[in-house]
Design an enzyme around this catalytic site. Structure first.
Site, short mmCIF file in Angstrom:
data_model
loop_
_atom_site.label_atom_id
_atom_site.label_comp_id
_atom_site.label_asym_id
_atom_site.label_seq_id
_atom_site.Cartn_x
_atom_site.Cartn_y
_atom_site.Cartn_z
N LYS A 9 6.50 3.06 -5.65
CA LYS A 9 5.73 4.30 -5.84
C LYS A 9 5.62 5.09 -4.54
O LYS A 9 5.72 6.31 -4.54
CB LYS A 9 4.33 3.99 -6.38
CG LYS A 9 4.32 3.40 -7.78
CD LYS A 9 2.93 3.31 -8.36
CE LYS A 9 2.04 2.30 -7.65
NZ LYS A 9 2.44 0.90 -7.84
N ARG A 89 -6.24 3.03 -11.89
CA ARG A 89 -5.68 1.70 -12.14
C ARG A 89 -6.48 0.95 -13.19
O ARG A 89 -6.30 -0.26 -13.34
CB ARG A 89 -5.70 0.90 -10.84
CG ARG A 89 -4.36 0.88 -10.10
CD ARG A 89 -4.65 0.29 -8.76
NE ARG A 89 -3.62 -0.48 -8.18
CZ ARG A 89 -2.96 -0.10 -7.09
NH1 ARG A 89 -3.18 1.06 -6.54
NH2 ARG A 89 -2.09 -0.90 -6.54
N ARG A 128 9.10 -7.01 1.80
CA ARG A 128 8.73 -5.68 2.30
C ARG A 128 8.07 -5.77 3.68
O ARG A 128 7.24 -6.63 3.94
CB ARG A 128 7.77 -5.02 1.31
CG ARG A 128 7.28 -3.66 1.78
CD ARG A 128 6.71 -2.86 0.66
NE ARG A 128 5.42 -3.36 0.18
CZ ARG A 128 4.72 -2.76 -0.77
NH1 ARG A 128 5.18 -1.68 -1.35
NH2 ARG A 128 3.57 -3.27 -1.15
N ARG A 161 2.21 -6.60 4.99
CA ARG A 161 0.86 -6.38 4.47
C ARG A 161 0.29 -7.70 3.96
O ARG A 161 1.00 -8.48 3.33
CB ARG A 161 0.91 -5.38 3.30
CG ARG A 161 1.07 -3.96 3.74
CD ARG A 161 1.41 -3.02 2.61
NE ARG A 161 0.67 -3.22 1.37
CZ ARG A 161 0.74 -2.39 0.33
NH1 ARG A 161 1.49 -1.31 0.39
NH2 ARG A 161 0.06 -2.62 -0.78
N ARG A 172 -1.97 -9.86 -7.61
CA ARG A 172 -1.80 -8.42 -7.88
C ARG A 172 -1.09 -8.19 -9.22
O ARG A 172 -1.45 -7.28 -9.96
CB ARG A 172 -0.99 -7.76 -6.76
CG ARG A 172 -1.81 -7.58 -5.50
CD ARG A 172 -0.93 -7.29 -4.32
NE ARG A 172 -0.46 -5.92 -4.27
CZ ARG A 172 0.53 -5.51 -3.49
NH1 ARG A 172 1.17 -6.37 -2.72
NH2 ARG A 172 0.88 -4.26 -3.48
P1 AMP Z 1 -1.40 0.01 -3.20
O1 AMP Z 1 -0.94 0.38 -1.85
O2 AMP Z 1 -1.49 1.20 -4.13
O3 AMP Z 1 -0.61 -1.13 -3.80
O4 AMP Z 1 -2.92 -0.50 -3.05
C1 AMP Z 1 -3.24 -1.61 -2.23
C2 AMP Z 1 -4.56 -2.22 -2.66
O5 AMP Z 1 -5.62 -1.26 -2.54
C3 AMP Z 1 -4.62 -2.67 -4.11
O6 AMP Z 1 -4.03 -3.96 -4.30
C4 AMP Z 1 -6.13 -2.69 -4.34
O7 AMP Z 1 -6.75 -3.80 -3.71
C5 AMP Z 1 -6.57 -1.45 -3.58
N1 AMP Z 1 -6.50 -0.27 -4.46
C6 AMP Z 1 -5.73 0.84 -4.30
N2 AMP Z 1 -5.93 1.71 -5.30
C7 AMP Z 1 -6.83 1.14 -6.13
C8 AMP Z 1 -7.42 1.54 -7.36
N3 AMP Z 1 -7.12 2.71 -7.94
N4 AMP Z 1 -8.31 0.70 -7.94
C9 AMP Z 1 -8.65 -0.47 -7.37
N5 AMP Z 1 -8.11 -0.92 -6.22
C10 AMP Z 1 -7.21 -0.12 -5.59
#
Ligand code: AMP
Length: 216
Positions: A9, A89, A128, A161, A172
């Protein structure tokens, strides 16, 4: 944009950002910036808790993320539109977004739903590496940097990360299935879901996305 973690994404958000020039808002990036830019003493209790969930690969509480978007609601009213990456989400977040958009007399043109077989998701996430500086991503096998652990673009340090560690990846994916996958039915019901395969090279996925969005 929705789709399991590791589906690409962030890469697509950059490409779509150049093409459509929207305001790009990534909730994951906001969380990561909070981790690196402020010492723990500067974080609110809810942000500290959210970052703890993130490290473990779990979703942050809905209220924290919804507040985060509400504080940045001006992005939703940008002239060239907005691209939400990683939000919503959960169905609760989607309903909160609907209410915010209604208040601004705006609507979603499309919800891009990226799909990828689970084995490929795990493979992409576990290899990654992310740049601390410009957030560019590399892959230890598929897209290694020219110099080990150094970003090709800004010479920043590459790191893995914490939520890309194997135990967090499993969590996740489970969280995605439980909380986020139900959004497919939610948005399909609203007639805005655009499903795009995330297999192949980023440029091909990007072209597929543009074609699908413009014909939706
Ligand atoms: P991402 O980079 O989008 O994969 O987000 C990394 C982490 O941030 C996720 O695994 C969640 O812990 C937190 N996070 C990001 N966006 C959300 C969301 N919309 N709702 C809940 N947790 C989020």
């Amino acid at each position: 944009m929705m789709g399991p973690p590791g589906v690409g994404k962030g890469t697509q958000a950059d490409l779509l950002g150049d093409y459509f020039q929207p305001c790009h808002l990534s909730t994951g990036d906001v969380f990561r910036a909070a981790t690196y830019q402020s010492g723990p003493e500067h974080l609110s209790a809810s942000m500290t808790a959210a970052l703890d969930y993130m490290k473990r690969g779990m979703l942050a509480p809905d209220e924290t993320v919804i507040d985060m978007i509400r504080e940045r609601a001006r992005c939703l009213a940008c002239q060239h539109g907005f691209l939400l990456d990683g939000f919503p989400r959960s169905v609760a977040q989607a309903k909160a977004l609907d209410a915010m958009l209604e208040g601004l007399c705006l609507r979603l043109d499309a919800v891009i739903n990226y799909t990828l077989p689970t084995a490929q998701v795990v493979e992409r996430l576990s290899g990654r590496r992310t740049c601390r500086g410009c957030k560019a991503t590399f892959h230890v096998q598929g897209k290694p940097p020219k110099v080990e652990n150094v970003c090709d673009h800004c010479e920043g340090e590459l790191y893995q990360r914490e939520d890309d560690y194997p135990e967090a990846i499993h969590t996740r994916l489970e969280e995605y299935k439980r909380s986020t996958a139900p959004l497919e039915a939610f948005y399909a019901g609203n007639g805005v879901l655009v499903t795009v395969s995330a297999e192949g090279a980023p440029e091909d996925i990007f072209q597929r996305t543009v074609d699908a969005v413009l014909s939706s």
